[in-house]
Design a protein around this motif. Structure first.
Motif, PDB file in Angstrom:
ATOM      1  N   MET A  40      -4.215   1.005   8.887  1.00  0.00           N
ATOM      2  CA  MET A  40      -3.554   1.938   7.987  1.00  0.00           C
ATOM      3  C   MET A  40      -2.218   1.328   7.582  1.00  0.00           C
ATOM      4  SD  MET A  40      -2.464   5.899   8.674  1.00  0.00           S
ATOM      5  CE  MET A  40      -1.259   5.483   9.946  1.00  0.00           C
ATOM      6  N   GLN A  41      -1.982   1.288   6.299  1.00  0.00           N
ATOM      7  CA  GLN A  41      -0.746   0.718   5.780  1.00  0.00           C
ATOM      8  C   GLN A  41       0.082   1.810   5.109  1.00  0.00           C
ATOM      9  OE1 GLN A  41      -1.832  -3.023   3.494  1.00  0.00           O
ATOM     10  NE2 GLN A  41      -3.847  -2.214   4.035  1.00  0.00           N
ATOM     11  N   ARG A  42       1.354   1.784   5.330  1.00  0.00           N
ATOM     12  CA  ARG A  42       2.270   2.713   4.682  1.00  0.00           C
ATOM     13  C   ARG A  42       3.042   1.936   3.633  1.00  0.00           C
ATOM     14  NH1 ARG A  42       5.037   7.579   6.259  1.00  0.00           N
ATOM     15  NH2 ARG A  42       7.028   7.803   5.156  1.00  0.00           N
ATOM     16  N   MET A  43       3.163   2.515   2.436  1.00  0.00           N
ATOM     17  CA  MET A  43       3.840   1.812   1.355  1.00  0.00           C
ATOM     18  C   MET A  43       4.654   2.790   0.522  1.00  0.00           C
ATOM     19  SD  MET A  43       0.312   0.987  -0.672  1.00  0.00           S
ATOM     20  CE  MET A  43      -0.369   0.493   0.907  1.00  0.00           C
ATOM     21  N   SER A  44       5.614   2.265  -0.199  1.00  0.00           N
ATOM     22  CA  SER A  44       6.474   3.049  -1.063  1.00  0.00           C
ATOM     23  C   SER A  44       6.206   2.694  -2.507  1.00  0.00           C
ATOM     24  CB  SER A  44       7.951   2.771  -0.733  1.00  0.00           C
ATOM     25  OG  SER A  44       8.799   3.386  -1.682  1.00  0.00           O
ATOM     26  N   ALA A  58       2.860   6.391   0.301  1.00  0.00           N
ATOM     27  CA  ALA A  58       1.405   6.512   0.388  1.00  0.00           C
ATOM     28  C   ALA A  58       0.907   5.830   1.646  1.00  0.00           C
ATOM     29  CB  ALA A  58       0.743   5.888  -0.838  1.00  0.00           C
ATOM     30  N   LEU A  59      -0.221   6.307   2.144  1.00  0.00           N
ATOM     31  CA  LEU A  59      -0.974   5.625   3.191  1.00  0.00           C
ATOM     32  C   LEU A  59      -2.209   5.009   2.550  1.00  0.00           C
ATOM     33  CD1 LEU A  59      -0.857   8.311   6.026  1.00  0.00           C
ATOM     34  CD2 LEU A  59       0.608   6.297   5.770  1.00  0.00           C
ATOM     35  N   TYR A  60      -2.608   3.849   3.060  1.00  0.00           N
ATOM     36  CA  TYR A  60      -3.745   3.145   2.481  1.00  0.00           C
ATOM     37  C   TYR A  60      -4.623   2.571   3.592  1.00  0.00           C
ATOM     38  CZ  TYR A  60      -6.468  -0.448   0.112  1.00  0.00           C
ATOM     39  OH  TYR A  60      -7.512  -1.231  -0.349  1.00  0.00           O
ATOM     40  N   TRP A  61      -5.934   2.779   3.430  1.00  0.00           N
ATOM     41  CA  TRP A  61      -6.930   2.202   4.334  1.00  0.00           C
ATOM     42  C   TRP A  61      -7.840   1.289   3.519  1.00  0.00           C
ATOM     43  CZ3 TRP A  61      -5.192   7.161   4.454  1.00  0.00           C
ATOM     44  CH2 TRP A  61      -4.722   7.660   5.681  1.00  0.00           C
ATOM     45  N   PRO A  62      -7.980   0.022   3.879  1.00  0.00           N
ATOM     46  CA  PRO A  62      -8.873  -0.875   3.134  1.00  0.00           C
ATOM     47  C   PRO A  62     -10.325  -0.434   3.222  1.00  0.00           C
ATOM     48  CG  PRO A  62      -7.394  -2.106   4.575  1.00  0.00           C
ATOM     49  CD  PRO A  62      -7.276  -0.670   4.962  1.00  0.00           C
TER      50      PRO A  62
END
Length: 295
Positions: free
Chosen positions: A40-44, A53-57
């Motif tokens: 899980m990646q957190r990004m602005s 946002a949170l992102y899951w590949p």
């Protein structure tokens, strides 16, 4: 004009490690796609602390992307509610990449700014698709409750995406889960006293502004190509969903409207909590729609 298609209205007919990517530096993120798979990646996507946002590949770098927008009466809610959800697990099991958005909240920000945040997040994700690892040509925008209103607004009023450098063709479809205020003036007139203050806080008292924030009022204009609108068994949700569906179909947009079991606040929460469970009636409807729209 797009060719009009049939609307389905059955009610009428019978945690992993986190990686932070600040805005603009995602292309410099360390590691390859294989190294971040499953993380899980957190990004602005903006300067405000809520523009995150949170992102899951997904299963591959060619995976479609589902972007989810939380509800909360336009004044609360959090993207972290997606973590550990049946919805996320189901979409991951099908190989989709998934993002869950935060956005600025009422009263500090306006509903117009919220819709702009969603468009900005989509632009950010699309710009960084090569490093994040998904197919930018196959994106679905989904939302629950107030989030369903916001994604429907972005999917019917092209100005939000255009201001972010995108077009309505940048998204394959809109998935709206038990939304409200697709027609804001009517919602405020007929929605009852329980939610009246919530609607006033979000949409004010000026009729013109209320119409401008109503997806149904924009449905005659160019729209996202596909809509799946689900509602539980409550009168205002049914009325709002069906009216939006008819307006979309009359404009030549392919739209489906379905009622799923559930009543009151419990049913409203359940469609968000249980979507993805194989024994929940909304799950096969959504899975079939996603399979068709994202093929």
């Amino acid at each position: 004009m797009r060719k009009a298609m049939r609307i389905a209205l059955p009610v009428l007919l019978a945690c992993a490690p986190m990686v932070f990517l600040s805005k603009g530096d995602a292309t410099q993120a360390a590691g390859t796609q294989s190294e971040i798979a499953g993380q899980m990646q957190r990004m602005s996507y903006g300067a405000d602390e809520l523009q995150t946002a949170l992102y899951w590949p997904g299963a591959s770098v060619e995976a479609p992307l589902i972007v989810f927008v939380h509800g909360g009466g336009w004044s609360r809610g959090d993207m972290r509610s997606t973590i550990g959800s049946s919805m996320l697990a189901s979409w991951q099991s099908q190989g989709f990449a998934v993002a869950s958005l935060n956005y600025r909240l009422v009263p500090a920000s306006s509903v117009e700014q919220q819709a702009s945040d969603i468009a900005a997040a989509l632009a950010y994700l699309s710009d960084n698709a090569p490093v994040l690892g998904f197919d930018r040509e196959r994106i679905v925008l989904a939302g629950h409750s107030a989030g369903a209103h916001l994604v429907s607004l972005v999917g019917t009023d092209p100005t939000y995406l255009e201001n972010a450098g995108l077009a309505l063709t940048s998204i394959r479809g809109i998935l709206a889960l038990d939304g409200a205020a697709y027609d804001v003036p009517r919602q405020m007139e007929e929605g009852g006293r329980l939610m009246s203050q919530t609607y006033r806080n979000a949409f004010g008292t000026e009729r013109r502004r209320q119409e401008n924030l109503s997806p149904t009022f924009h449905a005659a204009a160019p729209n996202a190509a596909e809509f799946l609108i689900l509602h539980i068994d409550r009168p205002d949700a049914q009325m709002q969903s069906e009216a939006l569906g008819y307006a979309l179909v009359n404009a030549g947009t392919h739209a489906e409207v379905h009622r799923v079991p559930g009543r009151g606040l419990r049913g409203h929460r359940e469609i968000n909590r249980r979507l993805g469970d194989q024994d929940y009636p909304a799950t096969p409807l959504v899975d079939a729609w996603l399979s068709r729209v994202l093929r």
